[in-house]
Design a protein around this motif. Structure first.
Motif, PDB file in Angstrom:
ATOM      1  N   ARG A  39      82.396  89.516  33.141  1.00 13.64           N
ATOM      2  CA  ARG A  39      81.564  88.880  32.131  1.00 13.64           C
ATOM      3  C   ARG A  39      80.450  88.178  32.893  1.00 13.64           C
ATOM      4  O   ARG A  39      80.706  87.387  33.799  1.00 13.64           O
ATOM      5  N   THR A  76      77.257  86.885  31.276  1.00 14.04           N
ATOM      6  CA  THR A  76      76.536  85.852  30.522  1.00 14.04           C
ATOM      7  C   THR A  76      77.349  85.576  29.264  1.00 14.04           C
ATOM      8  O   THR A  76      78.388  86.209  29.035  1.00 14.04           O
ATOM      9  N   ASP A  77      76.837  84.670  28.423  1.00 20.16           N
ATOM     10  CA  ASP A  77      77.513  84.444  27.132  1.00 20.16           C
ATOM     11  C   ASP A  77      77.604  85.736  26.349  1.00 20.16           C
ATOM     12  O   ASP A  77      78.599  86.026  25.694  1.00 20.16           O
ATOM     13  N   ASP A  78      76.511  86.538  26.410  1.00 17.47           N
ATOM     14  CA  ASP A  78      76.419  87.723  25.562  1.00 17.47           C
ATOM     15  C   ASP A  78      77.027  88.982  26.175  1.00 17.47           C
ATOM     16  O   ASP A  78      77.428  89.884  25.439  1.00 17.47           O
ATOM     17  N   VAL A  79      77.001  89.075  27.506  1.00 12.87           N
ATOM     18  CA  VAL A  79      77.147  90.414  28.100  1.00 12.87           C
ATOM     19  C   VAL A  79      78.356  90.547  29.020  1.00 12.87           C
ATOM     20  O   VAL A  79      78.591  89.722  29.900  1.00 12.87           O
ATOM     21  N   ASP A  90      70.583  85.374  33.915  1.00 12.42           N
ATOM     22  CA  ASP A  90      71.100  84.860  32.634  1.00 12.42           C
ATOM     23  C   ASP A  90      70.084  83.835  32.126  1.00 12.42           C
ATOM     24  O   ASP A  90      69.882  82.790  32.761  1.00 12.42           O
ATOM     25  N   LYS A 129      68.398  82.107  28.341  1.00  9.56           N
ATOM     26  CA  LYS A 129      68.426  82.143  26.884  1.00  9.56           C
ATOM     27  C   LYS A 129      67.515  81.085  26.269  1.00  9.56           C
ATOM     28  O   LYS A 129      67.740  80.645  25.155  1.00  9.56           O
ATOM     29  N   ARG A 143      64.239  83.349  23.834  1.00 12.46           N
ATOM     30  CA  ARG A 143      64.347  84.597  24.624  1.00 12.46           C
ATOM     31  C   ARG A 143      63.031  85.385  24.595  1.00 12.46           C
ATOM     32  O   ARG A 143      63.022  86.610  24.431  1.00 12.46           O
ATOM     33  N   SER A 160      68.915  90.251  24.595  1.00 10.83           N
ATOM     34  CA  SER A 160      70.130  89.470  24.842  1.00 10.83           C
ATOM     35  C   SER A 160      69.787  88.420  25.907  1.00 10.83           C
ATOM     36  O   SER A 160      68.623  88.272  26.292  1.00 10.83           O
ATOM     37  N   ASP A 161      70.813  87.751  26.444  1.00  6.93           N
ATOM     38  CA  ASP A 161      70.554  86.738  27.487  1.00  6.93           C
ATOM     39  C   ASP A 161      70.674  87.343  28.888  1.00  6.93           C
ATOM     40  O   ASP A 161      70.875  86.643  29.861  1.00  6.93           O
ATOM     41  N   HIS A 162      70.557  88.659  28.998  1.00  6.05           N
ATOM     42  CA  HIS A 162      70.838  89.389  30.245  1.00  6.05           C
ATOM     43  C   HIS A 162      69.575  90.170  30.619  1.00  6.05           C
ATOM     44  O   HIS A 162      69.246  91.169  29.970  1.00  6.05           O
TER      45      HIS A 162
END
Ligand code: NAD
Length: 487
Positions: free
Chosen positions: A134, A136-139, A386, A388, A392, A432-434
Motif C-alpha cells: 500500500r 498512499t491512502d488511495d493506492v 503521494d 493530495k 489534486r 488519485s493521490d499517486h
C-alpha cells in the motif's frame, strides 16, 4: 532392494482422507509398485501455529521421494496463513501446472462433447509472486513479475508435452496488447520457441477472446500455454465446461519434484459422508503413475475408470436420471473401478500410455537458451509521489517540481494512474493521490545514480513524500519501460 517407488502422500482435510483411501485402494489393486510415506499437511498443522501448513520435517520426505500425491486441504480463513499450494509450488520449483480437460460425454453431461485440451500454466511468477504494497491512502500495488527464463521454461515444457503426447497445436494466451513489455516478453519467447517445433501448429490469442472461445468453441484448442493468473482462471472455465470440476486431476511439475492432486478443494460441506467423488484425485494419481514410469498401471486404471462411468456407476455429483444406473458412495465407486480392472471402455476412446511418457525421463528438466547479457544503460527516472493537496491540481504539483534540476536531469512529465496530466493535462482526468514524475536529461542521454540521489534530495526539500522510484533503462538500445498514455 524394494522395486517399489517411494511416494509422499498427504491425506489432507475435509473429503481428503476418504478420496485418498479410495484412490490408494485402486492403485494397490491395479498393482502399482509404490510405497507410501505419509506426511501431515493442512488445517491441523496450521492450527499448531505453523503458518505454511506443512510440518518442517515433511520437506525431507518430499526431497527424498520427489513425488507427492496430495489430497486437498482447508486453508483457515484470516490469521496470516499462507496458501500451502503456493508455498509447495514455489519451494519445490514446480513451475508447470498441467491440467487436462476432457469431456466424457454422454456419461458426464456437457454441451461440448468434443473437448479435449490440456492447459499448461506457469506456476511461479506473475502476480503470484505475492509482492504487494500500500503506497498512499488511495493506492495499492501488486507487482507482476515475468522473467525470460521462467517464460522459456514453461513454453518449452508445453511444446515438449505436445510432442510427447502427439498433440497438434499449442496456443499461447497473453494480454500483450496492453502489457506490451511483460506479456509481450511471454509472446515473443513463444514465437522464438515455436520455430523449433515446425510440426506443431503455434497460435496466439489475446486472453479475453481466448477465454470466450474456450467457453464457446473448446474443440478448437489442443494445448494451451499461459501465464499464472490467466491459467488459473481459464483452467476452471475449461474444467467447468467439460462438466467435470469434480473429475479433473492436475500435476505440478518441476525439474526435480512433481506434485499430483485433484483440482477441487476439500469440500467440507460433504466431508465424512462417503459421498465425494474420488475421480479428481484418481486422475491426478494416474498422471503420477505415468510420471514415475508405470504407464501400464495408469492405462489399466484409466480404462477401468472410464468403463465404470460408461456402466453408469456414478457418485452423487455426476448422477443423472436416465443416464446413470446406480448411485454409489466414495468407497463403492472405488470398488466398482477395482472390479473393472483389465476391462476397457466400449464407447469412449481407451487410454493409451507408452513407456517413456511422463517426466521420469527428465521432461521437467528443460535446457534454456544461453544468452549474452544486454548492454544496459540508465537514461531516466520515475519518482512516485503521494500528494493530495490543492484539490489534486496537477498544475500545482507540476509547477513546483519544475524547479528540480540535477545536472540537467529534469522533470519531463507527470502522470496519474498512467495518464499524462502535466504539462497540458486534460481537466476531465480523475487524479488519485499517486503521482509519477518522469525525469530525463534534455537529450535522453545516460544519467548517473548521483543525479538520482540529488533529484530525491530536492524533491524532499520541496516537501513531497516520495514513495518509490523506478530507474528507466535501455537494453541494447531498446527501451525497457512503457510510455505514458499521452507521452
Ligand atoms: P471445493 O472444490 O472444495 O467445493 C466446491 C463444491 O464442489 C462444493 O459444493 C463441494 O461439495 C463440491 N465438490 C468438490 N469436490 C467434490 C468431489 N470430489 N465430489 C463431489 N463434490 C465435490 O471448493 P470450496 O468450497 O471453494 O473450498 C473448500 C476448501 O478447499 C477451502 O478451504 C479452500 O481453501 C480449499 N481448497 C483447497 C484446494 C487444494 O488443496 N488444492 C483447492 C481449492 C480449494
Amino acid at each position: 532392494m524394494s522395486s517399489k517407488r517411494k511416494i509422499t502422500v498427504a491425506y489432507g482435510d475435509g473429503i481428503g482422507p476418504e478420496i485418498m483411501k479410495a484412490t490408494l485402494g485402486i492403485l494397490e489393486a491395479a498393482g502399482a509398485a509404490i510405497e507410501t510415506d505419509v506426511i501431515e499437511i493442512g488445517e491441523q498443522v496450521y492450527l499448531k501455529g505453523i503458518s505454511s501448513g506443512i510440518e518442517p520435517t515433511a520437506w525431507d520426505s518430499l526431497r527424498e521421494s520427489k513425488v507427492f500425491l496430495k489430497s486437498p486441504i482447508t486453508t483457515p480463513q484470516g490469521g496470516g496463513f499462507k496458501s500451502l499450494n503456493v508455498t509447495t509450488r514455489k519451494t519445490l520449483g514446480l513451475y508447470a501446472n498441467v491440467r487436462p480437460c476432457k469431456a466424457f460425454s454422454p456419461y458426464i453431461h456437457t454441451h461440448f462433447p468434443e473437448t479435449d485440451m490440456v492447459i499448461i500454466r506457469e506456476n511461479e511468477e506473475d502476480l503470484y509472486a505475492g509482492i504487494e504494497h500500500r503506497q498512499t491512502d488511495d493506492v495499492y500495488q501488486c507487482l507482476k513479475l515475468i522473467s525470460r527464463p521462467g517464460s522459456e521454461k514453461i513454453i518449452r515444457y508445453a511444446f515438449e508435452y505436445a510432442k510427447k503426447y502427439n498433440r497438434k497445436k499449442v496456443t499461447c494466451m497473453t494480454k500483450d496488447n496492453i502489457m506490451k513489455l511483460a506479456d509481450g516478453l511471454f509472446h515473443k519467447v513463444f514465437n522464438e520457441v515455436a520455430k523449433e517445433y515446425p510440426d506443431i501448429e503455434a497460435d496466439h490469442k489475446i486472453i479475453d477472446i481466448g477465454t470466450a472461445l474456450i467457453a464457446d468453441k473448446p474443440e478448437m484448442f489442443d494445448v494451451i500455454v499461459t501465464l499464472n493468473l490467466y491459467g488459473d482462471i481459464i483452467s476452471d472455465v475449461a474444467a467447468q465446461i467439460t462438466g467435470s470440476v469434480g473429475l479433473g486431476g492436475s500435476s505440478n511439475v518441476g525439474e526435480d519434484v512433481a506434485m499430483f492432486e485433484a483440482i477441487h478443494g476439500s469440500a467440507p460441506d460433504i466431508a465424512g459422508k462417503d459421498i465425494a467423488n474420488p475421480s479428481g484425485l484418481l486422475n491426478g494419481a494416474i498422471m503420477m503413475l505415468v510420471h514415475i514410469g508405470q504407464p501400464e498401471v495408469a492405462e489399466k486404471i484409466s480404462n477401468a475408470w472410464m468403463k465404470t462411468l460408461e456402466d453408469g456407476i456414478h457418485t452423487g455429483d455426476i448422477y443423472q436420471e436416465g443416464v446413470s444406473s446406480k448411485l454409489v458412495g466414495t468407497q463403492e465407486f472405488a470398488q466398482a473401478v477395482i472390479e473393472r480392472l483389465g476391462q476397457k471402455p466400449e464407447n469412449m476412446t481407451p487410454a493409451e500410455f507408452k513407456k517413456g511418457d511422463g517426466a521420469d525421463d527428465n521432461m521437467g528438466a528443460i535446457k534454456l537458451t544461453e544468452r549474452k547479457p544486454c548492454k544496459k544503460e540508465l537514461i531516466g527516472l520515475d519518482v512516485f509521489i503521494d500528494w493530495k493537496e490543492n484539490d489534486r491540481d496537477a498544475n500545482v504539483i507540476g509547477d513546483k517540481l519544475r524547479a528540480v534540476d540535477a545536472d540537467g536531469l529534469k522533470m519531463q512529465l507527470i502522470t496519474n494512474r498512467g495518464v499524462k496530466v502535466y504539462p497540458d493535462g486534460m481537466k476531465e482526468t480523475f487524479c488519485s493521490d499517486h503521482w509519477r514524475v518522469r525525469f530525463f536529461n534534455a537529450d535522453q542521454t545516460v544519467i548517473s545514480h548521483g543525479q538520482i540521489l540529488e533529484i530525491l534530495k530536492q524533491v524532499e526539500a520541496l516537501g513531497f513524500d516520495f514513495i518509490k522510484i523506478e530507474n528507466l533503462y535501455t537494453f541494447d538500445g531498446e527501451r525497457g519501460f512503457s510510455l505514458a498514455q499521452g507521452e
